[in-house]
Write an enzyme that holds these catalytic residues in place. Structure first.
Site, mmCIF file in Angstrom:
data_model
loop_
_atom_site.group_PDB
_atom_site.id
_atom_site.type_symbol
_atom_site.label_atom_id
_atom_site.label_comp_id
_atom_site.label_asym_id
_atom_site.label_seq_id
_atom_site.Cartn_x
_atom_site.Cartn_y
_atom_site.Cartn_z
ATOM 1 N N ARG A 319 -0.944 -1.271 -9.299
ATOM 2 C CA ARG A 319 -0.419 -1.375 -7.935
ATOM 3 C C ARG A 319 1.086 -1.635 -8.004
ATOM 4 O O ARG A 319 1.575 -2.274 -8.928
ATOM 5 C CB ARG A 319 -1.099 -2.514 -7.176
ATOM 6 C CG ARG A 319 -0.710 -2.504 -5.697
ATOM 7 C CD ARG A 319 -1.040 -3.789 -4.975
ATOM 8 N NE ARG A 319 -0.548 -3.698 -3.588
ATOM 9 C CZ ARG A 319 -0.477 -4.720 -2.764
ATOM 10 N NH1 ARG A 319 -0.844 -5.930 -3.166
ATOM 11 N NH2 ARG A 319 -0.019 -4.560 -1.541
ATOM 12 N N HIS A 320 1.811 -1.148 -7.013
ATOM 13 C CA HIS A 320 3.260 -1.326 -6.963
ATOM 14 C C HIS A 320 3.629 -2.809 -6.841
ATOM 15 O O HIS A 320 2.785 -3.671 -6.556
ATOM 16 C CB HIS A 320 3.848 -0.553 -5.781
ATOM 17 C CG HIS A 320 3.254 -0.955 -4.453
ATOM 18 N ND1 HIS A 320 3.590 -2.127 -3.795
ATOM 19 C CD2 HIS A 320 2.330 -0.336 -3.668
ATOM 20 C CE1 HIS A 320 2.917 -2.221 -2.669
ATOM 21 N NE2 HIS A 320 2.138 -1.146 -2.559
ATOM 22 N N HIS A 504 -1.161 2.370 -4.972
ATOM 23 C CA HIS A 504 -1.331 1.277 -4.032
ATOM 24 C C HIS A 504 -2.532 0.433 -4.455
ATOM 25 O O HIS A 504 -3.272 0.809 -5.368
ATOM 26 C CB HIS A 504 -1.519 1.847 -2.634
ATOM 27 C CG HIS A 504 -0.461 2.846 -2.272
ATOM 28 N ND1 HIS A 504 0.695 2.515 -1.595
ATOM 29 C CD2 HIS A 504 -0.363 4.180 -2.534
ATOM 30 C CE1 HIS A 504 1.438 3.585 -1.429
ATOM 31 N NE2 HIS A 504 0.829 4.619 -1.992
#
Length: 577
Positions: A319-320, A504
């Site tokens: 995930r970012h 995401h």
């Protein structure tokens, strides 16, 4: 005459070799290698450790104990090294231990057998004797091993694999019958720090600067000299022809470091064998003045070939990092914009600057950047991945700016920002139902990203074009496009190495379940799960080819946990109150 025909054939392959008339510098080393049932158990460990824990540094070379470091010798004096080996072996034969005791030693980055006590002293004496004889007969400087003698089982592996490797190692009983053989090997000094690739398919050049490939060819590739190569291609030097050129990387797989080494002579320590048979016969063929190892039913070269074919593909979904609106809310853009639409930094957790966008700063509202802490998180994750020894071979990112930024900072810490281009894949973008607004968010184009110094691939054709992202798509539409994207991504990437997916929080579920053969999660459960995924959360999948399935395993690095830090206004702080 068969060996003479082989020599002529190999010389003909080098007719266009630009270095044909140059002396080829060789390095030589002496190893003590096990045979018999002990070697079989070690080979079994090699296979299982690769299958269960992926490849580590020990898999680059066959099972051995190093007796002498690599050294140089003039070509015309190599025959003298053979005599030095025989003399040293004959001198130590009577005192060589009938059983070499092996003691298992384990640490967070090393697993192997140590040789202790008097047997180790005898083996070191053999190495020292060879060094002395080589100095006298071949006029070369040889440094015998004087430190702890060891047979490495695993080196520079993921820390979470230590327990599994230890369990596999306990199945190797040092008491297994074994004849120990001292073997003299050589390697080409020019390619010591290169990667070695092995051609899987035939390739006929389409341009004059491309290499011809035949299945089984070895190619030397310098990772630091790939600036001229476009996406999916590398520049290499053919071991078979000596020619340099471009080649498609997906026609190859990573080979073991020792696959191109040459085995010259061996000396087997066994009281049951006549002394005259200790020195093996000359190798059956010759290539550029190098002798090849004699063919045996259980030759080490076959072990090396087996090591090169057992590979394991992995997918790391990340995930970012922390996004700026996550901290400063939906009105974050108003907090950092001047009346004339220019950006300024009202808080240290706002980024220092924003990249230029064709429609100005307003397009960041629904495509926010990372916060300063998000950048720091991404760099920490990249640094940890570098320390873990993981080998990233491909990078795919959602077109959201925060994901591309995260991928960029991870690659920078891995020292791969110039080597690997980020492939932007809209198919793994967030579920658009969760995106603000009735229209799909306006995302940066590849040209804008490139202008902002993001090393994105301009040649990659995504599974789904950016225009296909529809606002408020259904859950089924979302999971279907993620599954379709992952199927394509996995199919176009090399067999060996880790595919990094930066997306995401939802991607940790929607991009891994298709690989694992699991149906989509219930929509309500999915939403609850995604809310719990932190910045830089990771899922790691490995392909188990033997069983024909993918498995979820521990990520190569630990999780990143930290607390919140609220805003502070000194004006509200009154001394003494």
């Amino acid at each position: 005459m068969e060996w003479m025909n082989e020599i002529l054939h190999r010389l003909h392959c080098h007719c266009n070799d630009p270095s044909l008339d140059d002396p080829i510098p060789q390095e030589y080393a002496l190893f003590l290698c096990p045979t018999g049932s002990l070697l079989e158990k070690l080979q079994e460990f090699w296979r299982e450790s690769k299958r269960q824990c992926t490849k580590n540094r020990a898999h680059e070379v066959f099972p051995h104990i190093t007796l002498c470091d690599f050294f140089t010798c003039e070509d015309q004096k190599v025959e003298c090294l053979y005599e030095a080996l025989k003399r040293a072996g004959d001198r130590i034969l009577g005192s060589f231990p009938s059983v070499v005791p092996l003691v298992l030693h384990s640490s967070v980055s090393y697993l192997g057998f140590f040789v202790n006590d008097s047997p180790a002293d005898v083996i070191r004496e053999f190495a020292a004797t060879f060094a002395t004889e080589a100095s006298v007969l071949a006029d070369c400087t040889v440094k015998p091993c004087t430190k702890q003698l060891h047979l490495t089982l695993a080196h520079k592996f993921y820390p979470h694999h230590q327990r599994t490797l230890e369990q596999l190692a306990r199945a190797i009983h040092p008491g297994h019958s074994c004849q120990w053989t001292a073997a003299l090997y050589s390697r080409d000094m020019r390619f010591v720090h290169y990667q070695t690739l092995k051609a899987l398919f035939q390739y006929k050049p389409q341009n004059e600067d491309e290499l011809t490939l035949s299945p089984g060819d070895y190619i030397f590739v310098d990772p630091t000299q790939q600036e001229e190569a476009s996406e999916g291609w590398v520049i290499g030097i053919s071991h078979r022809t000596g020619c340099r050129g471009f080649l498609p990387e997906n026609y190859t797989e990573r080979a073991s470091e020792c696959d191109t080494w040459v085995k010259h002579r061996t000396y087997t320590f066994s009281l049951a064998v006549d002394l005259n048979s200790r020195k093996d016969g000359a190798a059956s063929s010759k290539r550029n003045g190098e002798f090849h190892p004699p063919q045996t039913s259980r030759s080490l070269s076959s072990v090396q070939a087996l090591q090169a074919t057992i590979v394991r593909k992995s997918v790391l979904v990340v995930r970012h990092g922390e996004r700026v609106d996550q901290i400063f809310g939906k009105s974050w853009l108003q907090q950092c914009s001047t009346p004339d639409g220019k950006y300024y930094r009202p808080d240290l957790n706002f980024p220092c600057s924003l990249p230029r966008r064709s429609n100005g700063i307003k397009d960041f509202e629904n495509d926010p950047p990372l916060s300063s802490c998000g950048i720091f998180q991404s760099r920490m994750a990249g640094e940890a991945l570098l320390d873990s020894g993981i080998r990233i071979t491909s990078v795919f990112a959602s077109p959201a700016l925060r994901c591309i930024q995260t991928a960029k900072h991870i690659l920078e810490e891995l020292k791969l920002e110039k080597r690997i281009k980020i492939r932007v894949e809209p198919g793994i973008f967030e579920w658009t139902k969760w995106e603000a607004g009735k229209a799909a968010p306006t995302l940066m184009s590849l040209e804008e990203l490139r202008e902002a110094n993001f090393n994105v691939s301009m040649d990659y054709r995504p599974v789904l074009p950016l225009a296909s992202l529809m606002p408020a798509e259904s859950y089924d539409e979302y999971v279907d496009r993620c599954a379709m994207s992952m199927e394509r991504i996995v199919s176009i990437c090399p067999e060996d190495g880790v595919i990094l997916i930066v997306g995401h929080g939802s991607a940790l579920d929607s991009c891994t379940r298709p690989l694992l053969g699991l149906p989509p999660r219930d929509c309500g459960d999915f939403a609850q799960l995604v809310r719990k995924i932190p910045s830089l959360g990771m899922c790691f999948c490995e392909e188990n080819k033997e069983e024909g399935k993918w498995e979820l395993v521990n990520p190569p690095v630990k999780t990143l946990t930290h607390g919140s830090n609220s805003a502070f206004n000194w004006r509200n702080w009154i001394l003494g109150n």
